[in-house]
Design a protein around this motif. Structure first.
Motif, PDB file in Angstrom:
ATOM      1  N   GLN A  72      38.636  37.318  46.634  1.00 16.81           N
ATOM      2  CA  GLN A  72      38.001  37.682  44.979  1.00 16.81           C
ATOM      3  C   GLN A  72      38.616  39.243  45.437  1.00 16.81           C
ATOM      4  OE1 GLN A  72      33.912  37.296  45.406  1.00 16.81           O
ATOM      5  NE2 GLN A  72      34.327  35.580  44.112  1.00 16.81           N
ATOM      6  N   VAL A  73      38.753  39.655  47.007  1.00 17.00           N
ATOM      7  CA  VAL A  73      39.915  40.712  47.717  1.00 17.00           C
ATOM      8  C   VAL A  73      41.222  41.122  47.426  1.00 17.00           C
ATOM      9  CG1 VAL A  73      39.707  42.070  49.314  1.00 17.00           C
ATOM     10  CG2 VAL A  73      37.538  41.591  48.831  1.00 17.00           C
ATOM     11  N   HIS A  74      41.777  39.267  48.703  1.00 19.39           N
ATOM     12  CA  HIS A  74      43.103  39.513  49.047  1.00 19.39           C
ATOM     13  C   HIS A  74      44.040  38.638  48.270  1.00 19.39           C
ATOM     14  CE1 HIS A  74      41.827  41.090  52.869  1.00 19.39           C
ATOM     15  NE2 HIS A  74      40.725  40.118  52.603  1.00 19.39           N
ATOM     16  N   TYR A  75      43.349  38.104  47.836  1.00 24.59           N
ATOM     17  CA  TYR A  75      44.074  38.131  45.996  1.00 24.59           C
ATOM     18  C   TYR A  75      44.431  38.670  45.198  1.00 24.59           C
ATOM     19  CZ  TYR A  75      46.024  36.214  41.613  1.00 24.59           C
ATOM     20  OH  TYR A  75      47.039  35.669  40.311  1.00 24.59           O
ATOM     21  N   PRO A  76      44.120  39.792  44.567  1.00 23.77           N
ATOM     22  CA  PRO A  76      44.692  41.102  44.268  1.00 23.77           C
ATOM     23  C   PRO A  76      45.198  41.712  44.728  1.00 23.77           C
ATOM     24  CG  PRO A  76      41.983  40.408  43.373  1.00 23.77           C
ATOM     25  CD  PRO A  76      42.725  40.105  44.750  1.00 23.77           C
ATOM     26  N   GLN A  77      44.568  42.648  46.274  1.00 22.78           N
ATOM     27  CA  GLN A  77      45.541  42.621  46.861  1.00 22.78           C
ATOM     28  C   GLN A  77      47.260  42.710  47.352  1.00 22.78           C
ATOM     29  OE1 GLN A  77      43.306  43.413  50.668  1.00 22.78           O
ATOM     30  NE2 GLN A  77      41.747  45.018  50.013  1.00 22.78           N
ATOM     31  N   ALA A  78      46.732  41.615  47.728  1.00 23.65           N
ATOM     32  CA  ALA A  78      48.207  40.618  48.122  1.00 23.65           C
ATOM     33  C   ALA A  78      49.826  40.886  46.273  1.00 23.65           C
ATOM     34  CB  ALA A  78      48.413  39.057  48.333  1.00 23.65           C
ATOM     35  N   ASP A  88      49.071  34.418  35.250  1.00 19.29           N
ATOM     36  CA  ASP A  88      49.073  32.433  35.199  1.00 19.29           C
ATOM     37  C   ASP A  88      48.468  32.700  36.494  1.00 19.29           C
ATOM     38  OD1 ASP A  88      47.028  31.179  34.942  1.00 19.29           O
ATOM     39  OD2 ASP A  88      48.118  29.586  33.759  1.00 19.29           O
ATOM     40  N   ALA A  89      47.979  31.935  37.082  1.00 22.86           N
ATOM     41  CA  ALA A  89      48.490  32.272  38.882  1.00 22.86           C
ATOM     42  C   ALA A  89      47.705  30.627  39.713  1.00 22.86           C
ATOM     43  CB  ALA A  89      47.658  32.874  39.924  1.00 22.86           C
ATOM     44  N   ARG A 381      31.698  40.676  40.711  1.00 23.01           N
ATOM     45  CA  ARG A 381      33.131  40.564  42.217  1.00 23.01           C
ATOM     46  C   ARG A 381      32.830  39.214  41.205  1.00 23.01           C
ATOM     47  NH1 ARG A 381      37.094  43.162  44.569  1.00 23.01           N
ATOM     48  NH2 ARG A 381      35.435  45.356  45.409  1.00 23.01           N
ATOM     49  N   SER A 382      32.578  38.213  41.938  1.00 16.64           N
ATOM     50  CA  SER A 382      31.391  37.353  41.635  1.00 16.64           C
ATOM     51  C   SER A 382      31.951  36.405  40.276  1.00 16.64           C
ATOM     52  CB  SER A 382      30.704  35.976  42.712  1.00 16.64           C
ATOM     53  OG  SER A 382      29.993  36.680  43.862  1.00 16.64           O
ATOM     54  N   GLN A 383      31.288  37.096  39.492  1.00 17.49           N
ATOM     55  CA  GLN A 383      31.323  36.867  37.936  1.00 17.49           C
ATOM     56  C   GLN A 383      33.345  37.090  37.410  1.00 17.49           C
ATOM     57  OE1 GLN A 383      29.314  39.071  35.733  1.00 17.49           O
ATOM     58  NE2 GLN A 383      26.725  38.018  37.145  1.00 17.49           N
ATOM     59  N   GLU A 387      40.716  35.799  39.367  1.00 22.17           N
ATOM     60  CA  GLU A 387      41.758  36.014  38.105  1.00 22.17           C
ATOM     61  C   GLU A 387      41.296  37.496  37.378  1.00 22.17           C
ATOM     62  OE1 GLU A 387      44.361  35.384  36.725  1.00 22.17           O
ATOM     63  OE2 GLU A 387      45.468  33.862  38.203  1.00 22.17           O
ATOM     64  N   GLY A 388      40.109  37.859  37.187  1.00 25.71           N
ATOM     65  CA  GLY A 388      39.496  38.655  36.233  1.00 25.71           C
ATOM     66  C   GLY A 388      39.091  39.790  37.031  1.00 25.71           C
ATOM     67  N   LEU A 389      39.069  40.174  38.471  1.00 28.64           N
ATOM     68  CA  LEU A 389      40.372  41.187  39.398  1.00 28.64           C
ATOM     69  C   LEU A 389      41.006  41.481  38.748  1.00 28.64           C
ATOM     70  CD1 LEU A 389      37.448  40.499  42.585  1.00 28.64           C
ATOM     71  CD2 LEU A 389      37.241  42.540  41.047  1.00 28.64           C
ATOM     72  N   ASN A 390      42.008  40.752  39.461  1.00 31.44           N
ATOM     73  CA  ASN A 390      42.900  41.265  39.291  1.00 31.44           C
ATOM     74  C   ASN A 390      43.804  41.797  37.639  1.00 31.44           C
ATOM     75  OD1 ASN A 390      46.502  41.666  40.525  1.00 31.44           O
ATOM     76  ND2 ASN A 390      46.813  39.756  39.121  1.00 31.44           N
ATOM     77  N   SER A 391      42.521  41.081  36.510  1.00 27.84           N
ATOM     78  CA  SER A 391      43.159  41.354  35.240  1.00 27.84           C
ATOM     79  C   SER A 391      42.454  43.787  35.479  1.00 27.84           C
ATOM     80  CB  SER A 391      42.488  40.825  34.120  1.00 27.84           C
ATOM     81  OG  SER A 391      43.111  39.672  34.153  1.00 27.84           O
ATOM     82  N   TYR A 392      41.620  43.237  35.873  1.00 30.41           N
ATOM     83  CA  TYR A 392      40.290  44.760  35.453  1.00 30.41           C
ATOM     84  C   TYR A 392      41.354  45.509  36.432  1.00 30.41           C
ATOM     85  CZ  TYR A 392      37.100  47.945  35.997  1.00 30.41           C
ATOM     86  OH  TYR A 392      35.996  48.790  36.014  1.00 30.41           O
TER      87      TYR A 392
END
Length: 466
Positions: A72-78, A88-89, A381-383, A387-392
């Motif tokens: 949740q933290v490091h995928y959007p950061q990367a 999509d990923a 973050r869990s909800q 992918e949702g965090l990246n979109s947000y």
């Protein structure tokens, strides 16, 4: 730390590594949460051994929780580190172990190449509606109507009367009809009728929502005719709405109307600019991107229907019976493409303007959103998921870019005035001066429920003034 492995067209592959210290910290957080929340017979809260806790929650639970937290933290950061905007990923996590670095790889598809026109030369004509004296007077008149009283009269119904009727039939009932705002066929049927009379109201064929209603007749009985009594504008009227004086009421109404008009103007200017961006954009949109957006919109529609107790299959069959399913799907495709084009234009705008959102900005926004939904930041973050965090995050960047771009543009009316002002100043041997405008701040609210009624009226008047 993220590393780009391969990129071909819109296809991309990268990997990322999470330091061992952060992995251990995530493990500690998950174990601490279990110790706090899981009750084990025979142990005081927070004192149960890890093995006992793991037996209670099931094997693999801790690893899954830690893995989800880290992604949740490091995928959007990367993705941000590599400046990738992913459509999509597929995320492929590797072995996870406390005290060791955690690695994961990602295969995905980026947004297509987009070229924008010269948006900096755009001249926007949208502006806030003018709040004139006529608008203010209409607002006050509407307030008089909203706070009017009605008294029974022994005469036929007329003008702005309220007619209390009783509808015949099992599904009937009694309810008021306000003649000054009633449908024309209802006005025609009830005007001139007196208490005790029975009336046939012919309702023309019409569509209500997704239902077609043929012409039909409703039998009603007039129970009462009541005349509208409007209070005169003055100090007593102002005080009845919890304002200290009529002058204060007028000033507060004007300030509120001005505020709402400015909001409408800003929204109209925003939409005009986005339309300009999209019209000047050059790109080729992959069908997969359109399909993804359409499917997401369909899920939203089905979820909304479910909350109303309607199954999608039932709604789909109804549209088939009405021969409207094809039209519905065509509109869905059209709206999906429109949303995709808007997002692509704004994302390219953000890239061209080199807009960034820091981790602290993003976390603050997440915290505010979580509080607004009565959630903790971690629950939100869990909800949302990775992918949702990246979109947000992408949505925050788009909004920031839009705000900064709009701030750089000059409204069309001002752009036309500036050369004329410069010429006039030059003829007088003076330099053109910037025209400053001051705006009176809205006065402090005094009322409660009456003021809420006033605000509703103000919103309607602002719309009418456009």
């Amino acid at each position: 730390m993220a590393e780009l492995i391969n990129r071909e067209g819109n296809k991309v592959e990268f990997k990322a590594s999470v330091p061992a210290a952060e992995v251990s910290r995530a493990y500690q957080q998950v174990w601490a949460g279990l110790s706090r929340d899981v009750r084990v017979p025979g142990f005081r809260p927070g004192k149960a051994p890890k093995k006992v806790l793991e037996q209670r929650v099931g094997a693999g639970y801790v690893e899954n929780e830690v893995r989800d937290r880290l992604l949740q933290v490091h995928y959007p950061q990367a993705a941000r580190e590599l400046k990738l905007s992913l459509v999509d990923a597929e995320i492929h996590p590797e072995t996870l172990k406390d005290g060791q670095a955690f690695e994961f790889s990602v295969k995905g598809e980026t947004y297509p190449e987009v070229k924008l026109g010269d948006w900096k030369q755009a001249q926007l004509s949208a502006a806030a509606p003018e709040i004139t004296e006529d608008v203010l007077e209409r607002t006050l008149s509407d307030l008089q109507d909203r706070n009017a009283t009605f008294e029974s009269v022994e005469r036929p119904a007329e003008g702005s009367d309220m007619v209390m009727i009783e509808e015949a039939g099992e599904d009937g009932g009694s309810y008021p009809i306000y003649l000054d705002v009633a449908e024309p066929h209802v006005q025609a049927a009830l005007t001139g009728k007196s208490k005790g009379e029975e009336v046939s109201i012919t309702v023309p064929a019409h569509q209500h929502g997704d239902h077609e209603h043929p012409e039909h007749t409703v039998q009603v009985k007039v129970l009462d005719v009541r005349h509208k009594q409007r209070q005169e504008l003055g100090e007593e009227f102002a005080k009845s709405l919890n304002f200290e004086s009529m002058e204060r009421l007028r000033n507060d109404l004007r300030a509120e109307l001005t505020r709402r008009a400015q909001q409408e103007g800003e929204a109209a200017r925003r939409e005009e600019f986005i339309d300009h961006l999209v019209a000047g954009m050059q790109t080729t949109i992959p069908q997969a991107l359109l399909t993804r957006r359409r499917d997401a919109m369909m899920e939203e529609i089905q979820s909304d229907l479910s909350r109303q107790g309607v199954k999608w299959s039932e709604y789909e069959n109804f549209m088939k019976e009405q021969d409207k399913l094809g039209e519905f799907m065509a509109d869905l495709d059209k709206n999906a493409e429109s949303r995709v084009r808007r997002d692509l234009a704004l994302e390219q705008l953000a890239e061209d303007m080199k807009i960034t959102v820091s981790d602290s900005e993003f976390n603050q926004t997440m915290q505010a959103l979580a509080q607004a939904n009565n959630l903790t930041a971690q629950q939100l973050r869990s909800q949302l998921g990775p992918e949702g965090l990246n979109s947000y995050y992408a949505s925050i960047v788009r909004e920031k870019a839009l705000a900064q771009a709009l701030a750089q543009l000059t409204p069309k009316t001002e752009a036309a005035e500036q050369p004329a002002q410069a010429d006039a100043a030059q003829n007088q041997g003076e330099q053109p001066e910037a025209q400053a405008s001051s705006e009176e701040a809205p006065a402090e609210s005094q009322g409660s429920e009456p003021e809420a009624q006033a605000e509703e009226a103000q919103g309607e008047e602002a719309q009418q003034s456009e």
